[in-house]
Design an enzyme around this catalytic site. Sequence first.
Site, PDB file in Angstrom:
ATOM      1  N   LYS A  22      31.788  48.600  57.155  1.00 61.02           N
ATOM      2  CA  LYS A  22      32.035  47.152  57.143  1.00 61.02           C
ATOM      3  C   LYS A  22      33.479  46.866  56.714  1.00 61.02           C
ATOM      4  O   LYS A  22      34.174  46.085  57.359  1.00 61.02           O
ATOM      5  CB  LYS A  22      31.071  46.466  56.163  1.00 61.02           C
ATOM      6  CG  LYS A  22      31.450  45.044  55.812  1.00 61.02           C
ATOM      7  CD  LYS A  22      30.458  44.391  54.898  1.00 61.02           C
ATOM      8  CE  LYS A  22      30.752  44.515  53.429  1.00 61.02           C
ATOM      9  NZ  LYS A  22      31.876  43.682  52.954  1.00 61.02           N
ATOM     10  N   ASN A  23      33.905  47.523  55.640  1.00 62.83           N
ATOM     11  CA  ASN A  23      35.210  47.170  55.077  1.00 62.83           C
ATOM     12  C   ASN A  23      36.388  47.707  55.871  1.00 62.83           C
ATOM     13  O   ASN A  23      37.525  47.337  55.609  1.00 62.83           O
ATOM     14  CB  ASN A  23      35.304  47.620  53.605  1.00 62.83           C
ATOM     15  CG  ASN A  23      34.504  46.695  52.699  1.00 62.83           C
ATOM     16  OD1 ASN A  23      33.955  45.702  53.151  1.00 62.83           O
ATOM     17  ND2 ASN A  23      34.439  47.033  51.429  1.00 62.83           N
ATOM     18  N   CYS A 117      34.190  34.073  43.597  1.00 57.57           N
ATOM     19  CA  CYS A 117      32.833  34.423  44.024  1.00 57.57           C
ATOM     20  C   CYS A 117      32.101  34.979  42.831  1.00 57.57           C
ATOM     21  O   CYS A 117      32.658  35.047  41.733  1.00 57.57           O
ATOM     22  CB  CYS A 117      32.863  35.402  45.194  1.00 57.57           C
ATOM     23  SG  CYS A 117      33.442  37.014  44.731  1.00 57.57           S
ATOM     24  N   ASP A 307      32.654  49.430  44.218  1.00 53.98           N
ATOM     25  CA  ASP A 307      31.524  49.114  45.096  1.00 53.98           C
ATOM     26  C   ASP A 307      30.338  50.070  44.911  1.00 53.98           C
ATOM     27  O   ASP A 307      29.293  49.876  45.533  1.00 53.98           O
ATOM     28  CB  ASP A 307      31.968  49.131  46.568  1.00 53.98           C
ATOM     29  CG  ASP A 307      32.763  47.879  46.937  1.00 53.98           C
ATOM     30  OD1 ASP A 307      32.818  46.948  46.116  1.00 53.98           O
ATOM     31  OD2 ASP A 307      33.319  47.837  48.048  1.00 53.98           O
ATOM     32  N   ARG A 399      24.679  41.296  54.368  1.00 57.07           N
ATOM     33  CA  ARG A 399      26.122  41.273  54.647  1.00 57.07           C
ATOM     34  C   ARG A 399      26.674  42.697  54.726  1.00 57.07           C
ATOM     35  O   ARG A 399      27.715  42.916  55.322  1.00 57.07           O
ATOM     36  CB  ARG A 399      26.866  40.523  53.539  1.00 57.07           C
ATOM     37  CG  ARG A 399      26.597  39.037  53.535  1.00 57.07           C
ATOM     38  CD  ARG A 399      27.465  38.340  52.498  1.00 57.07           C
ATOM     39  NE  ARG A 399      28.754  39.002  52.425  1.00 57.07           N
ATOM     40  CZ  ARG A 399      29.376  39.335  51.294  1.00 57.07           C
ATOM     41  NH1 ARG A 399      28.849  39.054  50.138  1.00 57.07           N
ATOM     42  NH2 ARG A 399      30.538  39.937  51.326  1.00 57.07           N
TER      43      ARG A 399
HETATM   44  C1  UD1 Z   1      37.971  44.884  48.856  1.00 56.83           C
HETATM   45  C2  UD1 Z   1      36.580  45.181  49.377  1.00 56.83           C
HETATM   46  C3  UD1 Z   1      35.569  45.104  48.241  1.00 56.83           C
HETATM   47  C4  UD1 Z   1      35.992  46.012  47.099  1.00 56.83           C
HETATM   48  C5  UD1 Z   1      37.431  45.720  46.671  1.00 56.83           C
HETATM   49  C6  UD1 Z   1      37.956  46.697  45.624  1.00 56.83           C
HETATM   50  C7  UD1 Z   1      36.692  44.375  51.659  1.00 56.83           C
HETATM   51  C8  UD1 Z   1      36.267  43.364  52.658  1.00 56.83           C
HETATM   52  N1  UD1 Z   1      36.250  44.206  50.409  1.00 56.83           N
HETATM   53  O1  UD1 Z   1      37.977  43.544  48.376  1.00 56.83           O
HETATM   54  O2  UD1 Z   1      34.296  45.511  48.745  1.00 56.83           O
HETATM   55  O3  UD1 Z   1      35.141  45.799  45.982  1.00 56.83           O
HETATM   56  O4  UD1 Z   1      38.302  45.798  47.811  1.00 56.83           O
HETATM   57  O5  UD1 Z   1      37.865  48.005  46.082  1.00 56.83           O
HETATM   58  O6  UD1 Z   1      37.374  45.329  51.982  1.00 56.83           O
HETATM   59  N2  UD1 Z   1      43.846  40.675  43.142  1.00 56.83           N
HETATM   60  C9  UD1 Z   1      44.842  39.832  42.652  1.00 56.83           C
HETATM   61  N3  UD1 Z   1      45.632  39.161  43.531  1.00 56.83           N
HETATM   62  C10 UD1 Z   1      45.523  39.314  44.887  1.00 56.83           C
HETATM   63  C11 UD1 Z   1      44.519  40.175  45.388  1.00 56.83           C
HETATM   64  C12 UD1 Z   1      43.701  40.833  44.491  1.00 56.83           C
HETATM   65  O7  UD1 Z   1      44.969  39.681  41.437  1.00 56.83           O
HETATM   66  O8  UD1 Z   1      46.286  38.679  45.633  1.00 56.83           O
HETATM   67  C13 UD1 Z   1      42.945  41.388  42.204  1.00 56.83           C
HETATM   68  C14 UD1 Z   1      41.467  40.986  42.379  1.00 56.83           C
HETATM   69  O9  UD1 Z   1      41.164  39.842  41.638  1.00 56.83           O
HETATM   70  C15 UD1 Z   1      40.772  42.220  41.850  1.00 56.83           C
HETATM   71  C16 UD1 Z   1      41.709  43.368  42.252  1.00 56.83           C
HETATM   72  O10 UD1 Z   1      42.965  42.755  42.548  1.00 56.83           O
HETATM   73  O11 UD1 Z   1      40.693  42.168  40.440  1.00 56.83           O
HETATM   74  C17 UD1 Z   1      41.255  44.150  43.469  1.00 56.83           C
HETATM   75  O12 UD1 Z   1      40.915  43.270  44.510  1.00 56.83           O
HETATM   76  P1  UD1 Z   1      41.130  43.646  46.039  1.00 56.83           P
HETATM   77  O13 UD1 Z   1      41.394  45.118  46.147  1.00 56.83           O
HETATM   78  O14 UD1 Z   1      42.110  42.718  46.642  1.00 56.83           O
HETATM   79  O15 UD1 Z   1      39.705  43.345  46.646  1.00 56.83           O
HETATM   80  P2  UD1 Z   1      39.365  42.801  48.093  1.00 56.83           P
HETATM   81  O16 UD1 Z   1      40.376  43.275  49.067  1.00 56.83           O
HETATM   82  O17 UD1 Z   1      39.067  41.344  48.012  1.00 56.83           O
END
Ligand code: UD1
Length: 420
Positions: A22-23, A117, A307, A399
């Site tokens: 999915k990811n 979320c 995850d 999902r």
């Molecule tokens: C993706 C995965 C999710 C997984 C996560 C971490 C998908 C669709 N989802 O989510 O399943 O749990 O990676 O491996 O691929 N952050 C910031 N600023 C930003 C972006 C992120 O502070 O602009 C922080 C977030 O709050 C979090 C951390 O960085 O604490 C990691 O988040 P991120 O790796 O971005 O997660 P997703 O890409 O949303």
Amino acid sequence: MDKLIIQGGPKICGEIRISGSKNSGLPILAATLLANGPMNICNLPHLNDITTMLALLRCMGVGITINENMAVEVDPTTLTDHEAPYELVKTMRASILVLGPTLAKFGKADVSFPGGCAIGSRPVDIHLRGLEAMGAEIEVDGGYIRARAPNGLKGTHFVMDVVTVGGTENLLMAATLAEGTTILENAAREPEVVDLAECLVAMGAKITGIGSNRLEIEGVKALNGCTYTVMPDRIETGTYLVAAAATGGSIKLRDTRADILTAVIHKLEEAGAEISVEGDTISLEMHGKRPKAVNLRTAPYPAFPTDMQAQFTAMNAVAIGTSAVTETIFENRLIQVHELNRMGANITLEGNTALITGVERLTGAPVMATDLRASASLVIAAMTAEGETLVDRIYHIDRGYECIEEKLQQLGVNIRRVPG
Ligand code: UD1
């Protein structure tokens, strides 16, 4: 709202096929927006999040055809709209992944601002700052991120403050069409980022450092369409392995990869599982034993994935001994603990650490799923429990887990879905 009813007891036993990831399917679908011709994406899982991404592309005017073997043909040349509307973004935060490619290709993008979320606040500041560093003008107006780059994006040297998977993916996609060279430092190294990068290379992008935390992208004028097969889902693989370990069972998983699951496999071996890998098949055998409790701490790849944290917490709840599970990526990702305690688990929370004393058996109870991986942990707990568990709000599980009840039935689990 659909519910799952699970009768606990039997040890998992059998063989199943692992679905596409999915990811990596989600960013790869977003990446199709960059192409100058049709793309053929194979091994996409049949999941609500993938359907939402296809709906988003369709509402932007992209042509989508699903052929007989579930490969999806995406034709971005018919795109008419540059907006990702609130109605779709609110159901799936990963919609933000269309921001980088839409802006890079068409010079403008309007994407509804994703909210927080259940597992945390999840900001997108790094996505936006990286695009600004590439010369984009970004405003937040009426709940929308409005990004403009009428003369195209420019290569830049950008260091990410935290390791972000989605942020790395958005900036990587945007940089492929930027003028000049972009260097992304402290980039995420997750296998899904690698899968996306390999798809972009197949489309004609020039990327070096794939799989490292420093990506160098030399912008090209145009990217072509291609056929690409999405990699297997490492989190689905890990979830079924943990389910087998928690129930003292045995399992064989086909069409998957062990090389991207090293941290998870090590922890399962520490828990007493015997694991063997042959080509694209992973087998786990517990010889009927209860697992041993394992300590763990989540961190970016290649460390232990956030995850997989909830599933291991459920296994530790019925393991021999005590354990500490520390979540470092998301601030509120131990919420499933309260539901596990309602099933008789002995878990206390200290900040971002769950202190778990394994009990011999949980007891079935009505429980509520709060997010995707937390739902998987409740299903695992239910399989080990005495009596019946009713898991409510399972739209979360749909999902991320393709055909979960069919796969679990094939493994001997007494599970059924009741439409709500
Ligand atoms: C993706 C995965 C999710 C997984 C996560 C971490 C998908 C669709 N989802 O989510 O399943 O749990 O990676 O491996 O691929 N952050 C910031 N600023 C930003 C972006 C992120 O502070 O602009 C922080 C977030 O709050 C979090 C951390 O960085 O604490 C990691 O988040 P991120 O790796 O971005 O997660 P997703 O890409 O949303």
